[in-house]
Motif scaffolding. Structure first.
Motif, short mmCIF file in Angstrom:
data_model
loop_
_atom_site.label_atom_id
_atom_site.label_comp_id
_atom_site.label_asym_id
_atom_site.label_seq_id
_atom_site.Cartn_x
_atom_site.Cartn_y
_atom_site.Cartn_z
N LYS A 122 0.68 -1.08 0.00
CA LYS A 122 -0.03 -0.11 -0.08
C LYS A 122 0.97 1.24 -0.04
N GLY A 125 -2.07 7.81 -1.25
CA GLY A 125 -2.87 8.40 -2.06
C GLY A 125 -2.25 9.25 -2.80
N LYS A 126 -2.49 9.10 -4.24
CA LYS A 126 -1.97 10.39 -5.17
C LYS A 126 -2.71 11.54 -5.07
N GLU A 128 -4.61 12.76 -2.44
CA GLU A 128 -3.92 13.21 -1.18
C GLU A 128 -2.73 14.11 -1.45
#
Length: 179
Positions: A122, A125-126, A128
């Motif tokens: 994991k 996030g792109k 974010e």
């Protein structure tokens, strides 16, 4: 001999450490014991442990030696903290790195889970990361918040007892009811 001692006095006045004192501090900084640092810096292999301990302790009580050690520690502390540019570069890598290119050894890996089918990784996030980059660049307008109240200041004052608002004192020209 007198010239040599005068040079040493001049150096001490200037606040400069000798090369041996600097070496001692660097050895202590690197994690050696005070005794071992003293032995290495002063080539004192034949001195008794107790003599090395006393001399090392004396050196560490020297304000200039302590200041040099503090300076080395401060340099390391500054290097540990990411500056704005480094944070922005890391966030940019989050955005630009394809999801399949991140493995469990990457600094972009937030979590790695092993199962029968392999390792699942994991990453941040792109979206974010883009949002945070925009905040850091000042791309967003400041949020304006409007505050409304059903009550006015006057209505709040009317709800208070008048005795709580006015407290006169005898003899001060205040409220005559108190006299």
């Amino acid at each position: 001999m007198r010239e040599r001692s005068n040079r040493r006095c001049d150096r001490m006045k200037e606040g400069a450490l000798t090369e041996r004192e600097k070496a001692f501090v660097r050895f202590v900084f690197e994690g050696l014991s005070q005794r071992e640092a003293y032995r290495r810096a002063y080539a004192a292999r034949k001195l008794k442990d107790s003599t090395c301990d006393v001399n090392a302790c004396r050196l560490l009580k020297n304000a200039k030696v302590r200041a040099y050690l503090a300076e080395l520690n401060a340099q390391v502390d500054r290097q540990r903290v990411m500056d704005k540019q480094e944070r922005m570069e890391w966030l940019s890598r989050v955005v630009r790195t394809p999801v399949g290119k991140v493995d469990e050894g990457s600094d972009l890996c937030q979590e790695a889970t092993a199962s029968e089918m392999g390792v699942k990784v994991k990453m941040p996030g792109k979206i974010e990361a883009i949002r945070e980059l925009n905040r850091m660049d000042g791309a967003y307008e400041p949020e304006q918040i409007e505050v409304r109240s059903e009550l006015s200041f006057g209505s709040l004052l009317k709800g208070l007892e008048s005795s709580a608002l006015v407290r006169g004192r005898k003899g001060t020209g205040g409220n005559k009811r108190d006299e």
